[in-house]
Motif scaffolding. Structure first.
Motif, PDB file in Angstrom:
ATOM      1  N   GLY A 289      56.592  30.529  33.404  1.00 50.70           N
ATOM      2  CA  GLY A 289      55.604  31.545  33.079  1.00 50.70           C
ATOM      3  C   GLY A 289      55.350  32.541  34.186  1.00 50.70           C
ATOM      4  N   VAL A 290      55.916  32.330  35.378  1.00 50.71           N
ATOM      5  CA  VAL A 290      55.729  33.264  36.490  1.00 50.71           C
ATOM      6  C   VAL A 290      56.784  34.362  36.379  1.00 50.71           C
ATOM      7  N   VAL A 291      56.352  35.596  36.165  1.00 48.76           N
ATOM      8  CA  VAL A 291      57.303  36.693  35.958  1.00 48.76           C
ATOM      9  C   VAL A 291      57.220  37.764  37.045  1.00 48.76           C
ATOM     10  N   HIS A 292      56.097  37.847  37.768  1.00 47.51           N
ATOM     11  CA  HIS A 292      55.919  38.914  38.749  1.00 47.51           C
ATOM     12  C   HIS A 292      56.249  38.488  40.172  1.00 47.51           C
ATOM     13  N   LEU A 293      56.597  37.221  40.355  1.00 48.06           N
ATOM     14  CA  LEU A 293      56.959  36.706  41.672  1.00 48.06           C
ATOM     15  C   LEU A 293      58.305  36.008  41.578  1.00 48.06           C
ATOM     16  N   GLN A 294      59.016  35.958  42.707  1.00 47.66           N
ATOM     17  CA  GLN A 294      60.323  35.323  42.683  1.00 47.66           C
ATOM     18  C   GLN A 294      60.639  34.656  44.015  1.00 47.66           C
ATOM     19  N   GLN A 295      61.603  33.777  43.975  1.00 42.35           N
ATOM     20  CA  GLN A 295      62.024  33.052  45.161  1.00 42.35           C
ATOM     21  C   GLN A 295      62.424  34.026  46.268  1.00 42.35           C
ATOM     22  N   GLY A 296      62.005  33.689  47.496  1.00 41.57           N
ATOM     23  CA  GLY A 296      62.360  34.493  48.649  1.00 41.57           C
ATOM     24  C   GLY A 296      61.340  35.541  49.032  1.00 41.57           C
ATOM     25  N   GLN A 297      60.343  35.797  48.175  1.00 35.74           N
ATOM     26  CA  GLN A 297      59.332  36.797  48.520  1.00 35.74           C
ATOM     27  C   GLN A 297      58.394  36.283  49.603  1.00 35.74           C
ATOM     28  N   ARG A 298      58.089  37.171  50.541  1.00 27.47           N
ATOM     29  CA  ARG A 298      57.119  36.884  51.590  1.00 27.47           C
ATOM     30  C   ARG A 298      55.735  37.229  51.054  1.00 27.47           C
ATOM     31  N   VAL A 299      54.770  36.314  51.232  1.00 26.06           N
ATOM     32  CA  VAL A 299      53.489  36.477  50.546  1.00 26.06           C
ATOM     33  C   VAL A 299      52.307  36.059  51.419  1.00 26.06           C
ATOM     34  N   THR A 300      51.145  36.568  51.034  1.00 25.43           N
ATOM     35  CA  THR A 300      49.874  36.091  51.551  1.00 25.43           C
ATOM     36  C   THR A 300      49.149  35.374  50.421  1.00 25.43           C
ATOM     37  N   ILE A 301      48.257  34.458  50.788  1.00 25.22           N
ATOM     38  CA  ILE A 301      47.626  33.572  49.808  1.00 25.22           C
ATOM     39  C   ILE A 301      46.120  33.781  49.783  1.00 25.22           C
ATOM     40  N   GLU A 302      45.573  34.107  48.608  1.00 27.56           N
ATOM     41  CA  GLU A 302      44.123  34.097  48.426  1.00 27.56           C
ATOM     42  C   GLU A 302      43.724  32.669  48.060  1.00 27.56           C
ATOM     43  N   PRO A 303      42.854  32.038  48.851  1.00 31.89           N
ATOM     44  CA  PRO A 303      42.695  30.577  48.737  1.00 31.89           C
ATOM     45  C   PRO A 303      41.738  30.055  47.669  1.00 31.89           C
ATOM     46  N   GLY A 304      41.060  30.925  46.924  1.00 29.06           N
ATOM     47  CA  GLY A 304      40.072  30.432  45.971  1.00 29.06           C
ATOM     48  C   GLY A 304      40.471  30.607  44.520  1.00 29.06           C
ATOM     49  N   ALA A 305      40.726  29.493  43.841  1.00 25.73           N
ATOM     50  CA  ALA A 305      41.061  29.536  42.415  1.00 25.73           C
ATOM     51  C   ALA A 305      39.781  29.424  41.600  1.00 25.73           C
ATOM     52  N   THR A 306      39.367  30.532  40.985  1.00 25.33           N
ATOM     53  CA  THR A 306      38.133  30.551  40.205  1.00 25.33           C
ATOM     54  C   THR A 306      38.421  30.281  38.729  1.00 25.33           C
ATOM     55  N   CYS A 307      37.362  30.041  37.953  1.00 23.34           N
ATOM     56  CA  CYS A 307      37.553  29.594  36.573  1.00 23.34           C
ATOM     57  C   CYS A 307      37.984  30.718  35.631  1.00 23.34           C
ATOM     58  N   GLY A 308      37.576  31.949  35.931  1.00 19.89           N
ATOM     59  CA  GLY A 308      37.937  33.087  35.085  1.00 19.89           C
ATOM     60  C   GLY A 308      37.105  33.224  33.826  1.00 19.89           C
ATOM     61  N   LYS A 309      36.175  32.307  33.597  1.00 18.36           N
ATOM     62  CA  LYS A 309      35.436  32.291  32.336  1.00 18.36           C
ATOM     63  C   LYS A 309      33.926  32.484  32.495  1.00 18.36           C
ATOM     64  N   CYS A 310      33.382  32.154  33.645  1.00 16.51           N
ATOM     65  CA  CYS A 310      31.927  32.226  33.814  1.00 16.51           C
ATOM     66  C   CYS A 310      31.471  33.681  33.899  1.00 16.51           C
ATOM     67  N   GLU A 311      30.173  33.893  33.909  1.00 15.39           N
ATOM     68  CA  GLU A 311      29.643  35.261  33.924  1.00 15.39           C
ATOM     69  C   GLU A 311      30.062  36.014  35.178  1.00 15.39           C
TER      70      GLU A 311
END
Length: 346
Positions: free
Chosen positions: A74-96
């Motif tokens: 399901g990952v289409v915008h990222l690929q192996q070998g890309q150099r990346v930075t990480i945002e560390p907070g996975a939020t629920c996406g559903k709350c207000e």
């Protein structure tokens, strides 16, 4: 993979763990650089920060960058070998809060290195793909890792509604204060005043963008602010030290109709503020909790070359030297600012 695990306060153990597998809409990242944050040090030293308590072994570290080595289904915008930075907070996406764009206030966030969730002081991490941002070829892994604390400064400047040409006061020149100075410079602040009690940090503040500095050991903050602003006061004051004395200075320094932003977390839950000054000057007072929607902007700003946030890196360590890094950060505060740890070597 190798990982540094906090077994109990002041006990870090190098362990061999299984490399995690990315699930749907996740990527596996080989971790290249991780900044050591004040929160990591608190967990190491005390085993807790407020209500967040280390109740089982945990991997610390949340200021991270790396290279994608595997993408899940399901990952289409990222690929192996890309150099990346990480945002560390996975939020629920559903709350207000997630729905209205202030996802930093999500109560169901799963944040790296915040109990009970493991962090990035390890060779590989799995992250949700929407929290992973490609970086330009010219951006180092060190700068990419520091985008996380830079985001706090960026959010603080945004909360203060800092406008081009305005005067900003930043109280506390630790890593977050320095990042805030850099963010203020990149936002076009006319005058940036840095306050601290260590000359070494004030010199670093000048490198980050401060036009004036005040050492509270030798000078009166109030008197210097009046001198630098021709008795008008500052447009925006940002407190990053977590100090009751700094909060007092912040309110006194703000001009009539100005803005005050509180970033630093005081050891005490309650600190006195001069309510009469806040009312009489009609000051807007705002708090800052982490950040939201900062990563794309941070990548753009730091790619400009106008500020080099790597200048605040004072020490570098391999993964197996992590305990040495933690101990130095506790016992040699005068000579340390930001430490960088390399889980897969330099």
């Amino acid at each position: 993979m190798r990982a540094i695990v906090l077994e109990e306060p002041k006990k870090l153990v190098l362990k061999q763990l299984e490399i995690p597998e990315p699930g749907e809409n996740e990527v596996l990242i080989q971790v290249k650089a991780v900044g050591l944050c004040g929160s990591d040090i608190h967990y190491y030293e005390h085993g807790k920060i407020g209500d967040f308590i280390v109740e089982k072994p945990i991997i610390l570290g949340h200021e991270a960058s790396g290279e994608i080595v595997k993408a899940g289904k399901g990952v289409v915008h990222l690929q192996q070998g890309q150099r990346v930075t990480i945002e560390p907070g996975a939020t629920c996406g559903k709350c207000e809060h997630c729905q209205n764009g202030r996802y930093n206030l999500c109560e169901k966030v799963e944040f790296l290195a915040t109990p009970p969730y493991d962090g990035a002081f390890c060779e590989y991490v799995v992250m949700r793909s929407d929290l992973v941002f490609p970086i330009p070829d010219q951006m180092s892994y060190e700068t990419a890792a520091l985008i996380e604390p830079f985001s706090v400064g960026l959010h603080a400047v945004s909360r203060g509604n800092l406008q081009e040409g305005e005067t900003v006061l930043i109280l506390g020149m630790g890593p977050i204060g320095l990042m805030t100075a850099a963010a203020a410079k990149l936002h076009g602040a006319g005058v940036i005043i840095g306050v601290d009690l260590e000359d070494s940090r004030l010199e670093k503040a000048k490198e980050m963008g401060a036009t004036h500095v005040i050492n509270i050991r030798t000078d009166s903050v109030d008197d210097k602010i009046m001198e630098y602003t021709k008795r008008r006061g500052v447009d925006v004051a940002i407190e990053t030290a977590g100090s009751p004395a700094a909060l007092k200075s912040m309110i006194a320094a703000v001009r009539r109709g100005g803005r005050a932003v509180i970033v630093g977390m005081s050891p005490e839950d309650e600190s006195p503020l001069n309510i009469a000054q806040i009312i009489n000057k009609e000051i807007d007072v705002k708090g800052v909790f982490r950040y939201h929607h900062t990563y794309p902007k941070a990548i753009e700003l730091l790619s400009s070359g106008k500020v080099n946030i790597e200048r605040m890196i004072t020490d570098s360590y391999e993964l197996e030297q992590a305990e040495e890094a933690f101990e130095k950060s506790i016992h040699d505060k005068q000579n340390t600012l930001k430490m960088m740890i390399y889980p897969n070597g330099r």
